[in-house]
Design a protein around this motif. Sequence first.
Motif, PDB file in Angstrom:
ATOM      1  N   ARG A 122      -5.226  -3.284  -3.643  1.00 51.50           N
ATOM      2  CA  ARG A 122      -4.656  -2.078  -3.039  1.00 51.50           C
ATOM      3  C   ARG A 122      -4.321  -2.346  -1.583  1.00 51.50           C
ATOM      4  NH1 ARG A 122      -6.325   2.918  -5.870  1.00 51.50           N
ATOM      5  NH2 ARG A 122      -7.829   2.381  -7.475  1.00 51.50           N
ATOM      6  N   CYS A 123      -3.359  -1.616  -1.087  1.00 50.31           N
ATOM      7  CA  CYS A 123      -3.083  -1.651   0.353  1.00 50.31           C
ATOM      8  C   CYS A 123      -4.300  -0.973   1.007  1.00 50.31           C
ATOM      9  CB  CYS A 123      -1.797  -0.881   0.609  1.00 50.31           C
ATOM     10  SG  CYS A 123      -1.657  -0.134   2.215  1.00 50.31           S
ATOM     11  N   PRO A 124      -4.978  -1.650   1.948  1.00 52.77           N
ATOM     12  CA  PRO A 124      -6.176  -1.023   2.539  1.00 52.77           C
ATOM     13  C   PRO A 124      -5.826   0.287   3.260  1.00 52.77           C
ATOM     14  CG  PRO A 124      -5.976  -3.341   3.174  1.00 52.77           C
ATOM     15  CD  PRO A 124      -4.671  -2.960   2.529  1.00 52.77           C
ATOM     16  N   VAL A 125      -6.605   1.323   3.001  1.00 55.27           N
ATOM     17  CA  VAL A 125      -6.360   2.629   3.628  1.00 55.27           C
ATOM     18  C   VAL A 125      -7.542   2.960   4.533  1.00 55.27           C
ATOM     19  CG1 VAL A 125      -5.907   5.085   3.224  1.00 55.27           C
ATOM     20  CG2 VAL A 125      -5.162   3.384   1.520  1.00 55.27           C
ATOM     21  N   PRO A 126      -7.328   2.924   5.856  1.00 54.41           N
ATOM     22  CA  PRO A 126      -8.444   3.269   6.743  1.00 54.41           C
ATOM     23  C   PRO A 126      -8.825   4.741   6.569  1.00 54.41           C
ATOM     24  CG  PRO A 126      -6.482   2.585   7.992  1.00 54.41           C
ATOM     25  CD  PRO A 126      -6.087   2.647   6.559  1.00 54.41           C
ATOM     26  N   GLU A 127     -10.082   5.041   6.818  1.00 51.80           N
ATOM     27  CA  GLU A 127     -10.590   6.394   6.576  1.00 51.80           C
ATOM     28  C   GLU A 127      -9.759   7.468   7.287  1.00 51.80           C
ATOM     29  OE1 GLU A 127     -14.757   6.686   6.607  1.00 51.80           O
ATOM     30  OE2 GLU A 127     -14.700   8.869   6.374  1.00 51.80           O
ATOM     31  N   PRO A 165       2.005   1.114  -0.200  1.00 54.98           N
ATOM     32  CA  PRO A 165       1.106   0.946  -1.349  1.00 54.98           C
ATOM     33  C   PRO A 165       1.737   0.015  -2.364  1.00 54.98           C
ATOM     34  CG  PRO A 165       2.230   3.067  -1.446  1.00 54.98           C
ATOM     35  CD  PRO A 165       2.603   2.456  -0.127  1.00 54.98           C
ATOM     36  N   VAL A 166       0.885  -0.688  -3.115  1.00 55.29           N
ATOM     37  CA  VAL A 166       1.406  -1.582  -4.150  1.00 55.29           C
ATOM     38  C   VAL A 166       1.642  -0.751  -5.415  1.00 55.29           C
ATOM     39  CG1 VAL A 166      -0.985  -2.299  -4.593  1.00 55.29           C
ATOM     40  CG2 VAL A 166       0.855  -3.671  -5.486  1.00 55.29           C
ATOM     41  N   GLU A 167       2.697  -1.080  -6.154  1.00 56.11           N
ATOM     42  CA  GLU A 167       3.013  -0.342  -7.394  1.00 56.11           C
ATOM     43  C   GLU A 167       2.376  -1.089  -8.563  1.00 56.11           C
ATOM     44  OE1 GLU A 167       4.927   2.465  -7.945  1.00 56.11           O
ATOM     45  OE2 GLU A 167       5.252   2.286 -10.109  1.00 56.11           O
TER      46      GLU A 167
END
Length: 295
Positions: free
Chosen positions: A26-31, A45-47
Amino acid sequence: MCSRHGVGLSHSRALTSPYPGSQVRRCPVPEDRLGWRVAWQDYEPVEYTAAAVLARPRWADPHISDKDFSPKFNERDGEVERKSLNGLYVVENGRPRNPAGRTGLTGRGLLGRWGPNHAADPVVTRWKRDGSGNKVAHPVTGKNILQFVAIKRKDCGEWAIPGGMVDPGEKISATLKREFGEEALNALEKSPEEKAELEKQLHKLFSQEHFVVYRGYVDDPRNTDNAWMETEAVNYHDETGETMDQLPLEAGDDAGAVKWVDITEKLKLYANHSYFLKLVTEKWGAHWSEGPAPE
Ligand code: RP5
């Protein structure tokens, strides 16, 4: 700890990377960027949708751009419930948007439906008892200990409540009973006579008084930006333990193992199942936490 933001829903397991059953990161998502209200121009984001879903089993929707597919989001769409238990969700560029925020992955991953994927979780409980049949209290809190029927999921090896997906047109009450029978009692492998007996005992347990523990978004590792799990978790409590004594546990279907497990905050369970159990202990005044460790 789960992260909280914007809409008041929590998710952290939904950021599990690589995505379950794959090497897809996954594309890292910071909090601080979980919430959709926080602008993020470069969010990439990756599909990903698993091949098993693209193969169009009966439980999966077609691809969103399929010309014969015109889903009615936020509504009941024929036999398929596309309404969320958390209220209206946003549909952006034709795709439903996860109400709990970004997950770093678009598409459906392992989930069949665009938008909410509805499940039901039967939480079957009894009191822990000693050899003489007396309830066992926790030595620190003095509160009686509850036990619940836990299954070990074959897909990830984690212990969980024996829940499952609601079939199109199926009543939740039917899903709860069916999933418990299939996963915790191996109902699918029984002879017609055994099935009839099982059904009688199950009916006894599932028609008694019960309470809805939780309804809404599940922090499931399979969630994506466009597809997510929701559940209704319902507690069936066997006060004397006698009904469940008639139902020997035997793992079946998606469950590799099944057993009675003492409920405590120390349990590490699938998705946010341990939160559902906390609510059950509150309802029955049972043991949950020993509190903070002494200094
Ligand atoms: C969880 O996934 C739900 O709480 C439910 O326990 C489960 C349903 O999915 P399957 O077990 O059918 O994969 O989100």
